[in-house]
Design a protein around this motif. Structure first.
Motif, PDB file in Angstrom:
ATOM      1  N   GLU A  48      -8.636  40.559   4.954  1.00  0.00           N
ATOM      2  CA  GLU A  48      -8.424  40.562   3.067  1.00  0.00           C
ATOM      3  C   GLU A  48      -7.056  40.597   2.691  1.00  0.00           C
ATOM      4  OE1 GLU A  48     -10.802  44.251   1.592  1.00  0.00           O
ATOM      5  OE2 GLU A  48     -12.605  43.490   3.445  1.00  0.00           O
ATOM      6  N   SER A  49      -6.084  41.245   3.133  1.00  0.00           N
ATOM      7  CA  SER A  49      -4.906  41.086   3.020  1.00  0.00           C
ATOM      8  C   SER A  49      -4.361  39.163   2.589  1.00  0.00           C
ATOM      9  CB  SER A  49      -3.700  41.883   3.233  1.00  0.00           C
ATOM     10  OG  SER A  49      -3.796  41.833   5.081  1.00  0.00           O
ATOM     11  N   ARG A  50      -4.263  39.341   3.952  1.00  0.00           N
ATOM     12  CA  ARG A  50      -3.904  37.181   4.060  1.00  0.00           C
ATOM     13  C   ARG A  50      -4.266  36.946   3.721  1.00  0.00           C
ATOM     14  NH1 ARG A  50      -1.129  40.761   6.768  1.00  0.00           N
ATOM     15  NH2 ARG A  50       0.822  40.404   7.977  1.00  0.00           N
ATOM     16  N   LEU A  51      -5.741  37.196   3.469  1.00  0.00           N
ATOM     17  CA  LEU A  51      -6.747  35.715   2.645  1.00  0.00           C
ATOM     18  C   LEU A  51      -5.942  36.096   1.499  1.00  0.00           C
ATOM     19  CD1 LEU A  51      -8.930  34.366   2.310  1.00  0.00           C
ATOM     20  CD2 LEU A  51     -10.464  35.881   2.360  1.00  0.00           C
ATOM     21  N   LYS A  52      -5.441  37.252   0.286  1.00  0.00           N
ATOM     22  CA  LYS A  52      -5.501  37.337  -0.889  1.00  0.00           C
ATOM     23  C   LYS A  52      -4.048  36.914  -1.318  1.00  0.00           C
ATOM     24  CE  LYS A  52      -4.989  40.528  -4.640  1.00  0.00           C
ATOM     25  NZ  LYS A  52      -3.971  39.255  -6.178  1.00  0.00           N
ATOM     26  N   ALA A  53      -3.389  37.460  -0.155  1.00  0.00           N
ATOM     27  CA  ALA A  53      -2.128  36.835  -0.636  1.00  0.00           C
ATOM     28  C   ALA A  53      -2.065  35.036  -0.307  1.00  0.00           C
ATOM     29  CB  ALA A  53      -0.097  36.682   0.947  1.00  0.00           C
ATOM     30  N   SER A  55      -4.475  32.691  -1.498  1.00  0.00           N
ATOM     31  CA  SER A  55      -5.111  32.952  -2.543  1.00  0.00           C
ATOM     32  C   SER A  55      -4.015  33.060  -3.777  1.00  0.00           C
ATOM     33  CB  SER A  55      -6.648  33.870  -2.936  1.00  0.00           C
ATOM     34  OG  SER A  55      -5.962  34.893  -3.329  1.00  0.00           O
ATOM     35  N   ASP A  56      -2.926  33.656  -3.336  1.00  0.00           N
ATOM     36  CA  ASP A  56      -2.155  33.929  -4.676  1.00  0.00           C
ATOM     37  C   ASP A  56      -0.676  33.098  -4.596  1.00  0.00           C
ATOM     38  OD1 ASP A  56      -2.996  36.426  -6.008  1.00  0.00           O
ATOM     39  OD2 ASP A  56      -2.398  37.144  -5.048  1.00  0.00           O
TER      40      ASP A  56
END
Length: 155
Positions: A48-53, A55-56
């Motif tokens: 989740e943290s890498r995916l969020k990073a 996507s931003d």
């Protein structure tokens, strides 16, 4: 001989990007003691943290034989990640992606790299980055020393 093209990331690239992430992410820890055992890669769709990073960020892909062989992603003036398929390491993919991204970024750019990853630090130094400090970072809860690097006038 493989021909490489650089283009912007598109949503339909996600599954191929996730495969590249899984094959390349662990390489940044390959010079750490027991790196592959201490830093197991969680697939991007489940991290989740890498995916969020990701996507931003803005991102560029390098395509070879119709599949991504490298990706660089950044937010504003900070390079968040550079991943290169281990099968094409040493063929200029990282340098080409860095050069293309730097052409789109401001004059001052920062990044952080695992301090033991000397080959990629040398790449960054050849592109006029210099070390500005060290800090403790974490991947999946495991501590790792990061070298903070900068290029251009910072301040």
């Amino acid at each position: 001989m493989t021909h490489f093209d650089i283009r912007r990331y598109r949503r339909e690239d996600f599954h191929a990007l996730a495969a590249l992430y899984f094959s390349a992410k662990g390489d940044e820890f390959r010079f750490e003691p027991n790196g592959f055992e201490r830093f197991p890669v969680i697939p991007l769709p489940f991290d989740e943290s890498r995916l969020k990073a990701f996507s931003d960020c803005e991102a560029l892909l390098m395509i070879g034989d119709a599949e991504p062989v490298g990706v660089i992603y950044w937010r504003e003036s900070h390079i968040v990640g550079l991943l290169v398929d281990p099968a094409v390491r040493g063929k200029g993919v990282g340098r080409a992606l860095m050069t293309a991204a730097l052409a789109q970024m401001g004059e001052s750019v920062t990044l952080a790299v695992v301090a033991s990853n000397v080959p990629v630090i040398r790449l960054y130094q050849s592109l006029r980055f210099h070390g500005v400090g060290r800090r403790q970072g974490y991947y999946q809860g495991v501590a790792v020393t990061l070298l903070e690097m900068a290029r251009g006038p910072i301040g």
